[in-house]
Design an enzyme around this catalytic site. Structure first.
Site, PDB file in Angstrom:
ATOM      1  CD  GLU A  33      -2.523   0.988   2.832  1.00  0.00           C
ATOM      2  OE1 GLU A  33      -1.868   0.617   3.825  1.00  0.00           O
ATOM      3  OE2 GLU A  33      -3.727   1.285   2.895  1.00  0.00           O
ATOM      4  CG  HIS A  35       2.443   3.541   3.950  1.00  0.00           C
ATOM      5  ND1 HIS A  35       2.108   2.364   3.354  1.00  0.00           N
ATOM      6  CD2 HIS A  35       1.890   3.492   5.191  1.00  0.00           C
ATOM      7  CE1 HIS A  35       1.403   1.621   4.200  1.00  0.00           C
ATOM      8  NE2 HIS A  35       1.257   2.285   5.321  1.00  0.00           N
ATOM      9  CG  ASP A  44       0.279  -1.061   6.547  1.00  0.00           C
ATOM     10  OD1 ASP A  44       0.886  -0.037   6.898  1.00  0.00           O
ATOM     11  OD2 ASP A  44      -0.874  -1.042   6.080  1.00  0.00           O
ATOM     12  CG  HIS A 119      -3.765  -3.024   5.802  1.00  0.00           C
ATOM     13  ND1 HIS A 119      -3.582  -1.764   5.296  1.00  0.00           N
ATOM     14  CD2 HIS A 119      -4.744  -3.605   5.041  1.00  0.00           C
ATOM     15  CE1 HIS A 119      -4.403  -1.585   4.258  1.00  0.00           C
ATOM     16  NE2 HIS A 119      -5.119  -2.684   4.103  1.00  0.00           N
ATOM     17  CD  GLU A 121      -7.588   0.132   5.158  1.00  0.00           C
ATOM     18  OE1 GLU A 121      -6.604  -0.275   5.811  1.00  0.00           O
ATOM     19  OE2 GLU A 121      -7.584   1.229   4.572  1.00  0.00           O
ATOM     20  CG  HIS A 175      -2.451   5.521   5.206  1.00  0.00           C
ATOM     21  ND1 HIS A 175      -1.932   4.246   5.096  1.00  0.00           N
ATOM     22  CD2 HIS A 175      -2.228   6.117   4.013  1.00  0.00           C
ATOM     23  CE1 HIS A 175      -1.436   4.095   3.892  1.00  0.00           C
ATOM     24  NE2 HIS A 175      -1.601   5.193   3.217  1.00  0.00           N
ATOM     25  CD  GLU A 180       1.205   3.256   8.867  1.00  0.00           C
ATOM     26  OE1 GLU A 180       0.770   2.106   8.705  1.00  0.00           O
ATOM     27  OE2 GLU A 180       1.031   4.159   8.023  1.00  0.00           O
TER      28      GLU A 180
HETATM   29 ZN    ZN Z   1       0.224   1.681   6.993  1.00  0.00          ZN
HETATM   30 MN    MN Z   2      -2.417   0.146   5.853  1.00  0.00          MN
END
Ligand code: ZN
Ligand code: MN
Length: 264
Positions: A33, A35, A44, A119, A121, A175, A180
């Site tokens: 994903e 970032h 993640d 992550h 979701e 996010h 992170e």
């Molecule tokens: Zn992430």
């Molecule tokens: Mn994520």
């Protein structure tokens, strides 16, 4: 000392660990994903794997190869599935993968299986797979226990107030933000480019989703909040809190047995 990561172990060492009472495996779950412009696509899974490794050292567990694809990134928590670099699984695929992998570890003889999620979701789809795997193997001879957690849920109020001195707005908009980025600065600093952080206000999220997604609803950066305040010191606070609290939760909920990898 053996590695806690099973992809680095030979089968005999793995089998010796498995034969001990309280054998525990932690499966890190992440995503592929975007970032933002300042961090890599693998954040993640990298963070959940590194956190899992530290928890394993505190609990005598092993760590499985990370699940590196996650459920579809959503605009209100990950920027959206339409962004370049975000490659996702559908819900059924993720649930089925978790069910198959967890089922295999239980069938091999692990007493405890933990999925450590990184992550946002993923959670409910992992829940489905774990629930099915444990239900499927429930029989008088097998008493495997499983646990599911997302690592950020172990950050306590005290740490939150130190890491977010200007106020904490929720994990969904973290996010590519301070959480992170601070952890990456601590754990994988060569992969972070702080000079590329885009400083913008937190994304304004609607209380609904629309289909098809309107890309203009995601900030251009791909991040839902600014990582400007991220530091390795903040990453250290987060990492130490999370790893010790997750290890405590495993000790409370699971029969872990001894510390098979290294006596201490
Ligand atoms: Zn992430
Ligand atoms: Mn994520």
């Amino acid at each position: 000392m053996h590695s806690v990561f099973i992809e680095e172990l030979d089968a005999q060492t793995y089998a010796e660990h498995l034969a001990r009472p309280g054998a525990t495996i932690i499966i890190p779950a992440g995503a592929t994903e975007q970032h933002g412009p300042h961090m890599p696509l693998g954040v993640d899974a990298m963070l959940s794997r590194t956190i899992a490794g530290a928890v394993a050292e505190k609990t005598g567990a092993l760590v499985a190869p990370a699940l590196c694809y996650g459920y579809k990134s959503q605009p209100r928590s990950g920027g959206g599935n339409h962004r370049a670099g975000t490659v996702s699984l559908g819900g059924c695929s993720l649930s089925q993968m978790v069910e198959d992998v967890v089922g295999s570890f239980i069938a091999q003889g692990f007493d405890n299986v933990v999925v450590l999620n990184g992550h946002f979701e993923n959670y409910q789809f992992i829940y489905e797979g774990l629930d099915n795997a444990v239900a499927r193997t429930r029989n008088p001879g097998a008493a495997a226990r499983a646990m599911l957690l997302s690592y950020w849920d172990f950050v306590d109020e005290e740490t939150l107030s130190k890491v977010f001195p200007d106020g904490f707005l929720g994990w969904d908009i973290e996010h590519g933000g301070i959480l992170e980025t601070s952890l990456m600065l601590l754990l994988h600093p060569a992969l972070v480019k702080m000079d590329r952080v885009v400083d913008h206000p937190p994304a304004k999220l609607t209380p609904y989703d629309i289909f098809p997604e309107d890309p203009s609803r995601t900030p251009d950066s791909g991040c839902l909040s600014s990582a400007k305040g991220a530091t390795a010191e903040r990453g250290r606070l987060l990492f130490e809190t999370v790893t010790s609290q997750v290890a405590d939760a495993l000790k409370n909920e699971l029969l872990l047995g001894g510390m098979p990898l290294e006596a201490n």
